[in-house]
Design a protein around this motif. Structure first.
Motif, PDB file in Angstrom:
ATOM      1  N   ASN A 368      23.376 -40.492  17.608  1.00 29.36           N
ATOM      2  CA  ASN A 368      24.536 -40.594  16.732  1.00 29.36           C
ATOM      3  C   ASN A 368      24.163 -41.421  15.516  1.00 29.36           C
ATOM      4  N   GLY A 369      24.552 -40.938  14.338  1.00 29.20           N
ATOM      5  CA  GLY A 369      24.181 -41.608  13.099  1.00 29.20           C
ATOM      6  C   GLY A 369      24.738 -43.005  12.945  1.00 29.20           C
ATOM      7  N   ALA A 406      21.230 -37.061   2.780  1.00 30.99           N
ATOM      8  CA  ALA A 406      20.979 -36.370   4.038  1.00 30.99           C
ATOM      9  C   ALA A 406      20.040 -35.187   3.851  1.00 30.99           C
ATOM     10  N   ARG A 407      19.770 -34.798   2.595  1.00 31.12           N
ATOM     11  CA  ARG A 407      18.838 -33.705   2.359  1.00 31.12           C
ATOM     12  C   ARG A 407      17.395 -34.199   2.338  1.00 31.12           C
ATOM     13  N   VAL A 428      15.844 -44.039  11.698  1.00 30.00           N
ATOM     14  CA  VAL A 428      16.916 -43.042  11.562  1.00 30.00           C
ATOM     15  C   VAL A 428      18.255 -43.751  11.629  1.00 30.00           C
ATOM     16  N   SER A 429      19.101 -43.555  10.603  1.00 27.84           N
ATOM     17  CA  SER A 429      20.424 -44.170  10.577  1.00 27.84           C
ATOM     18  C   SER A 429      21.237 -43.556   9.459  1.00 27.84           C
ATOM     19  N   SER A 430      22.568 -43.490   9.647  1.00 34.06           N
ATOM     20  CA  SER A 430      23.424 -43.019   8.558  1.00 34.06           C
ATOM     21  C   SER A 430      23.611 -44.096   7.499  1.00 34.06           C
ATOM     22  N   ALA A 431      23.477 -45.369   7.890  1.00 32.49           N
ATOM     23  CA  ALA A 431      23.584 -46.478   6.939  1.00 32.49           C
ATOM     24  C   ALA A 431      22.211 -46.785   6.357  1.00 32.49           C
ATOM     25  N   ARG A 432      22.183 -47.012   5.059  1.00 37.96           N
ATOM     26  CA  ARG A 432      20.905 -47.317   4.408  1.00 37.96           C
ATOM     27  C   ARG A 432      20.321 -48.600   4.980  1.00 37.96           C
ATOM     28  N   PRO A 440      17.833 -40.656   6.386  1.00 37.62           N
ATOM     29  CA  PRO A 440      19.302 -40.629   6.429  1.00 37.62           C
ATOM     30  C   PRO A 440      19.788 -39.611   7.449  1.00 37.62           C
ATOM     31  N   ALA A 441      20.827 -39.985   8.189  1.00 33.39           N
ATOM     32  CA  ALA A 441      21.337 -39.124   9.257  1.00 33.39           C
ATOM     33  C   ALA A 441      22.827 -38.887   9.066  1.00 33.39           C
TER      34      ALA A 441
END
Length: 472
Positions: A368-369, A406-407, A428-432, A440-441
């Motif tokens: 999960n991001g 995310a690209r 790997v993380s959605s937060a920088r 970016p996830a």
């Protein structure tokens, strides 16, 4: 003489008994109806679904891609993508971020079709052709040396079944066992920053009939159209995979019978065709399935489950799964062939590409991001490639995330930084985060795809394994 009452009764019973015996004998000679077992129908429907799925899946993909609508191209014509996939794209699932792709569908019924490739001048180019049963009949990966980055100028003629004739001396002959085929050409992109150079190479890629090629006519063989347009067109009618999944038994086997007429099984399998004939499915003829709706429905359900189930010969380590040596040239391994068509349509051979996928961390929890993960490659366990490798993040359904970063894909083509000991960490993380190799996830449950372009043998023989995804 007059008989007594007892004699009359005895005579009456005897006659009645004889009549009853005759009646019973007559009943015994009359056939008694019992329903015919339908278990064989269920099993043969399921087996035939697995067998025929790749052809029906390819037919659906061809029909979605061929035409004059936006995002389509006529037969024997290439369509070149003009940009990387847009945010949120999921057609196809887990779209690549490393290459600009060209794609075309062939009809070899009238004459051969010639693909011309320019010199790539050191840039990675992967071109391949698949028959309608998803076997790779030709690819450029087999031509490259220790580093897959030097495609020379060449021309290849794809020749359909039964064609007799001569080709120009400079043209390589590739015999295709089916009337239709699928061509893809992928050109390495540096995160979309070198579009001008890519488009120059694309202009040098031509796909024309043999008669046009020999006449040296420079007719248009390119149908421009970006990924966004193609995705919108597909979304309107549903993806090819969704279309196949929605077919009932009559619809599925009708498509299969239609496809078999021009695209016979590869390899040739009279036994599989006999089973189909028992079900009322014959090449080019209307389908006449048995009158056993419950057994047919059960067989279809079983077949769909089997197509989506990972086969036993899939490689799986540390939560990652990927195809081994058998991919791309399946022979009679129908389970592997169907699963590959279902999960990674268009996948090449072990020499072309490896795509490893993971959805769980090292503790078995869904990725999960919202969390932060690290993938640690030891110095001697970096992905073994002759080309390059990357890792990309997608939603659980295979779509790109909803934000521009995310690209981004992380890998050795865009300067992934190693540690002092030669190892490499991907965060790997959605937060920088402040990390050398941040991926970016999406801000949801996700999957990671590790792509190895022109992999070395150890990537598919089991001697190399990707590391676990560890939550921090």
């Amino acid at each position: 003489m007059i008989k007594t009452r007892r004699e009359l009764f005895s005579l009456h019973w005897t006659c009645a008994s004889l009549a009853g015996l005759a009646f019973l004998a007559g009943c015994a000679s009359t056939p008694v109806y019992s329903p015919r077992p339908t278990g064989w129908i269920k099993d043969e429907v399921a087996d035939s679904y697995v067998f025929g799925y790749p052809l029906v899946r390819m037919e659906a993909a061809r029909d979605a891609a061929v035409g004059t609508e936006p995002g389509q191209a006529p037969l024997n014509t290439l369509r070149h993508t003009q940009a990387l996939p847009p945010v949120g794209s999921a057609n196809p699932p887990t779209p690549g971020l490393d290459t600009f792709d060209s794609s075309g569908w062939l009809d070899l019924g009238a004459e051969p079709v010639v693909l011309s490739l320019p010199d790539s001048h050191g840039r990675y180019v992967d071109a391949r052709a698949l028959d309608m049963w998803t076997n790779v009949v030709w690819s450029t990966s087999a031509q490259t040396g220790p580093r897959a980055n030097d495609i020379k100028e060449q021309a290849v003629a794809f020749v359909g079944p039964g064609w007799q004739g001569d080709l120009p001396k400079n043209v390589k002959r590739v015999v295709v066992p089916t009337r239709n085929a699928w061509i893809t050409v992928r050109i390495q992109s540096n995160a979309g920053r070198d579009v001008t150079a890519i488009r120059k190479l694309q202009r040098g890629v031509r796909l024309v009939s043999l008669s046009v090629y020999t006449s040296d006519a420079r007719s248009a063989s390119i149908a421009p159209g970006g990924n966004a347009t193609a995705a919108a067109a597909l979304a309107a009618s549903g993806s090819p995979a969704a279309q196949v999944a929605a077919l009932d038994a009559n619809g599925f086997f009708s498509r299969l019978a239609e496809g078999l007429q021009d695209n016979p099984p590869v390899p040739d399998d009279p036994h599989a065709l006999k089973i189909l004939a028992d079900l009322g499915v014959k090449p080019g003829e209307p389908v006449k399935l048995p009158d056993a709706s419950d057994a047919i429905a059960a067989g279809m359900s079983d077949g769909r489950d089997r197509v989506a189930a990972p086969p036993s010969n899939l490689l799986s380590v540390n939560g990652w799964s990927w195809f081994g040596d058998g991919v791309g040239n399946y022979g009679p391994d129908y389970a592997l062939r169907a699963y590959a068509a279902y999960r990674q349509p268009g996948i090449g051979t072990k020499d072309d590409e490896v795509r490893a996928t993971v959805t769980l961390d090292s503790d078995g929890h869904a990725l999960n991001g919202a969390n932060r993960y690290v993938i640690h490659f030891a110095a001697n366990q970096l992905p073994p490639v002759r080309g390059f490798w990357t890792i990309s993040a997608y939603t659980k359904e295979g779509a790109l995330g909803d934000s521009a970063p995310a690209r981004l894909a992380v890998g050795d083509r865009n300067g992934a930084r190693r540690n002092r000991d030669g190892s490499l960490d991907v965060t790997v993380s959605s937060a920088r985060v402040r990390a050398a190799n941040w991926l970016p996830a999406p801000r949801t449950d996700l999957q990671l795809v590790l792509r190895l372009y022109a992999p070395k043998p150890q990537a598919t023989d089991g001697s190399w394994q990707p590391p676990a995804v560890v939550r921090q």
